[in-house]
Enzyme design. Structure first.
Site, PDB file in Angstrom:
ATOM      1  N   CYS A   1     -63.185  18.221  22.889  1.00  0.00           N
ATOM      2  CA  CYS A   1     -64.183  17.397  23.583  1.00  0.00           C
ATOM      3  C   CYS A   1     -63.924  15.909  23.356  1.00  0.00           C
ATOM      4  O   CYS A   1     -64.335  15.082  24.153  1.00  0.00           O
ATOM      5  CB  CYS A   1     -65.585  17.701  23.083  1.00  0.00           C
TER       6      CYS A   1
ATOM      7  N   HIS B   1     -68.563  26.006  27.242  1.00  0.00           N
ATOM      8  CA  HIS B   1     -67.305  25.876  27.969  1.00  0.00           C
ATOM      9  C   HIS B   1     -66.280  26.912  27.516  1.00  0.00           C
ATOM     10  O   HIS B   1     -66.357  27.399  26.390  1.00  0.00           O
ATOM     11  CB  HIS B   1     -66.681  24.497  27.728  1.00  0.00           C
TER      12      HIS B   1
END
Length: 180
Positions: A175, A88
């Protein structure tokens, strides 16, 4: 701040959407991004009214275009950042300050980030670019003393957390954070 956007994550995470939608419905109007568009939160970094969005293995051009159509009427702009060597965008780029990004330039194409001041992670601490900013305090995974020193050099307070087990699956502090 104006709306909540339900992304179109990978198939393994789609089951989460119903529960999230139930919690968000009383708080804001909800907009959805539907497959075949794909976009995950780890690829979206908000800096005031700019959204940096990673074009990655988890976020495709259709997802970025759908997000742009949703946020543009609310006064946001979207900057696409190609992600090359990580899962990501936020694995390689987060905001230490609104105009200052901590980046690992070996994992993303930084050419789209010219308007920002870029602070590079040390070569031997490539996973250190994922930090979490809460006010003037920065939360950073433990084990990155050089990056911690760089961030403190910006005049910011740094707290560290041992996330070594999560790092094995490229998980990091953003996250596992949810803001209310």
């Amino acid at each position: 701040d104006e709306i909540a956007i339900l992304t179109a994550p990978s198939a393994a995470r789609r089951c989460e959407l119903a529960g999230i939608e139930r919690e968000l419905q009383p708080l804001r109007g909800i907009r959805r991004i539907e497959p075949p568009a794909a976009i995950e939160g780890g690829d979206v970094l908000r800096i005031q009214r700019t959204l940096l969005v990673g074009l990655s293995s988890r976020t495709n051009r259709q997802g970025i275009d759908a997000l742009t159509r949703i946020v543009h009427p609310c006064g946001y702009r979207v900057i696409t950042v190609p992600v090359e060597h990580c899962l990501h965008l936020k694995s390689a780029c987060t905001a230490a300050l609104d105009g200052t990004l901590l980046v690992n330039p070996r994992w993303i194409d930084t050419s789209a980030l010219r308007e920002f001041e870029l602070v590079m992670t040390p070569h031997d601490e490539p996973q250190a670019a994922n930090l979490l900013r809460l006010g003037k305090r920065i939360w950073l995974p433990a084990g990155y003393p050089k990056t911690t020193a760089v961030i403190r050099g910006l005049g910011l307070s740094v707290e560290t957390l041992d996330l070594s087990e999560f790092a094995k699956a490229e998980g990091s502090i953003t996250c596992m954070s949810l803001f209310a």
